[in-house]
Scaffold this active site. Structure first.
Site, PDB file in Angstrom:
ATOM      1  N   ASP A  90      -0.496   4.954   0.767  1.00 17.09           N
ATOM      2  CA  ASP A  90      -0.876   6.002   1.722  1.00 17.09           C
ATOM      3  C   ASP A  90      -0.857   5.527   3.161  1.00 17.09           C
ATOM      4  O   ASP A  90      -1.558   4.585   3.525  1.00 17.09           O
ATOM      5  CB  ASP A  90      -2.272   6.540   1.381  1.00 17.09           C
ATOM      6  CG  ASP A  90      -2.237   7.517   0.220  1.00 17.09           C
ATOM      7  OD1 ASP A  90      -1.571   8.552   0.370  1.00 17.09           O
ATOM      8  OD2 ASP A  90      -2.842   7.237  -0.822  1.00 17.09           O
ATOM      9  N   ASP A  93      -1.938  -0.697   5.881  1.00 10.71           N
ATOM     10  CA  ASP A  93      -2.256  -0.037   7.152  1.00 10.71           C
ATOM     11  C   ASP A  93      -3.740   0.136   7.417  1.00 10.71           C
ATOM     12  O   ASP A  93      -4.140   0.334   8.553  1.00 10.71           O
ATOM     13  CB  ASP A  93      -1.580   1.342   7.221  1.00 10.71           C
ATOM     14  CG  ASP A  93      -2.321   2.384   6.394  1.00 10.71           C
ATOM     15  OD1 ASP A  93      -2.652   2.104   5.213  1.00 10.71           O
ATOM     16  OD2 ASP A  93      -2.595   3.476   6.925  1.00 10.71           O
ATOM     17  N   ASP A 134       0.850  -1.181   0.000  1.00 10.37           N
ATOM     18  CA  ASP A 134       0.000   0.000   0.000  1.00 10.37           C
ATOM     19  C   ASP A 134       0.897   1.245   0.000  1.00 10.37           C
ATOM     20  O   ASP A 134       2.058   1.206   0.436  1.00 10.37           O
ATOM     21  CB  ASP A 134      -0.883  -0.052   1.254  1.00 10.37           C
ATOM     22  CG  ASP A 134      -1.652   1.234   1.498  1.00 10.37           C
ATOM     23  OD1 ASP A 134      -2.409   1.644   0.615  1.00 10.37           O
ATOM     24  OD2 ASP A 134      -1.469   1.826   2.580  1.00 10.37           O
TER      25      ASP A 134
END
Length: 266
Positions: free
Chosen positions: A32, A197, A30
Site C-alpha cells: 500500500d 513507505d 510493501d
C-alpha cells in the site's frame, strides 16, 4: 521502542511460504502506497470510515510511538461499516499501480529474482486489486505475505468482517522483519532489497541491505522521516523506475551496496 517495536520472534497464526534458499538476490516490498499509487486502507478509512483527519492523527501517534500500528490500524478498519466485497470492489476501481512497477516486476522475473509482497493489509484485497492491474497469471502467482480477513456475520458472507493479524501479539500486527530475517540465516547471505513507505514498514527498516523509501509527489514519506531520525541508510524513490535503476546497478553493473547507499547521501 517506537511504533510497536519489541524483542523476540512473535507468534504467527498464518503460514509462511518457503524462503528462496538459492537466490542470490531477493526483493521484498510493501504493497500500500509503495507498489500502489495510494494506500488502499487509508483510502477505505478516508472514504468509507471515520475520515482523513482522524486517520492521519492516528498515523502521527503511531510514528511518535504513542500507539502501536496494530491498534491504530484496527481502529481505522473498525470505522468502515461496509461489506467486505463492496470494499474490495471499490479498491479495484480506485487503486492503481506505481507507474514503474510492472517494468520492475517483469525485469525481476526475467532475472529469476524472487519478488515478495510483504503487506500489513489483507491478502484478498491485494489479490483483488492485482487481478485488474497485472497481466496474465501474475496476479495469482505473485508471492504475498500479509494479514487475512475473517467474516463475522452469521452467514459468513462478509457483511461484517475483521482483520486477522499474522502476529496478533506484536504491536505491528504483522512484523515484517519476520519475512526478511530467515534470509539472514542462510549460509550464502543473499542481497536483500526492501521497498516501503510508511509506519507499517518500520519493523523491516533495519534488516534489508538496501532499503528504498517511497516519497510521495508532495515530498511526504513517513518511512523516510523515520530513517532520517534513526540514521538508517536508505534510498528515496518517487517510483519503481528509480528502484529498477539502482537494483540493476547492483545485479548487473557490479556496484556494491555500499556504493549505492553512499551515492544517495548516506
Amino acid at each position: 521502542m517506537s511504533a510497536g517495536q519489541e524483542h523476540g520472534a512473535p507468534r504467527s497464526v498464518l503460514p509462511y511460504p518457503p524462503i528462496h534458499k538459492d537466490a542470490k538476490f531477493v526483493v521484498l516490498s510493501d504493497w500500500d502506497g509503495t507498489i500502489t499509487d495510494k494506500d488502499s486502507n487509508d483510502w477505505l478509512t478516508d472514504k468509507l470510515g471515520f475520515g482523513f483527519e482522524k486517520r492521519r492523527a492516528l498515523n502521527l501517534e503511531c510514528l511518535a510511538g504513542n500507539i502501536s500500528f496494530r491498534d491504530s490500524f484496527r481502529q481505522m478498519l473498525e470505522s468502515v461499516h461496509h461489506p467486505f466485497e463492496e470494499c474490495k470492489e471499490e479498491l479495484k476501481k480506485n487503486i492503481k499501480l506505481d507507474p514503474g512497477f510492472v517494468a520492475f516486476y517483469t525485469w525481476c522475473k526475467e532475472q529469476n529474482i524472487p519478488f515478495v509482497i510483504v503487506s500489513s493489509g489483507m491478502a484478498p484485497n491485494i489479490r483483488g486489486v492485482l487481478s485488474t492491474l497485472l497481466p496474465g497469471p501474475d496476479a495469482e502467482n505473485i508471492e504475498i505475505i500479509a494479514n487475512e480477513v475473517k467474516f463475522t456475520d452469521p452467514e459468513e458472507t462478509g457483511k461484517t468482517w475483521e482483520i486477522v493479524y499474522r502476529h496478533p501479539d506484536s504491536g505491528f500486527g504483522h512484523d515484517k522483519s519476520q519475512a526478511i530475517l530467515p534470509y539472514r540465516d542462510l549460509e550464502h547471505k543473499p542481497t536483500l532489497f526492501f521497498c516501503g513507505d510508511g509506519v507499517s514498514d518500520l519493523s523491516a527498516a533495519r534488516h534489508a541491505d538496501v532499503l528504498f523509501a517511497k516519497v510521495m509527489a508532495n515530498g511526504h514519506s513517513d518511512l523516510k522521516t523515520f530513517c532520517e531520525r534513526e540514521k538508517i541508510p536508505h534510498v528515496p524513490f518517487g517510483d519503481f523506475n528509480k528502484v529498477l535503476e539502482r537494483v540493476k546497478e547492483v545485479v548487473e553493473g557490479g556496484k556494491s551496496v555500499e556504493q549505492v547507499l553512499k551515492e544517495e547521501g548516506n
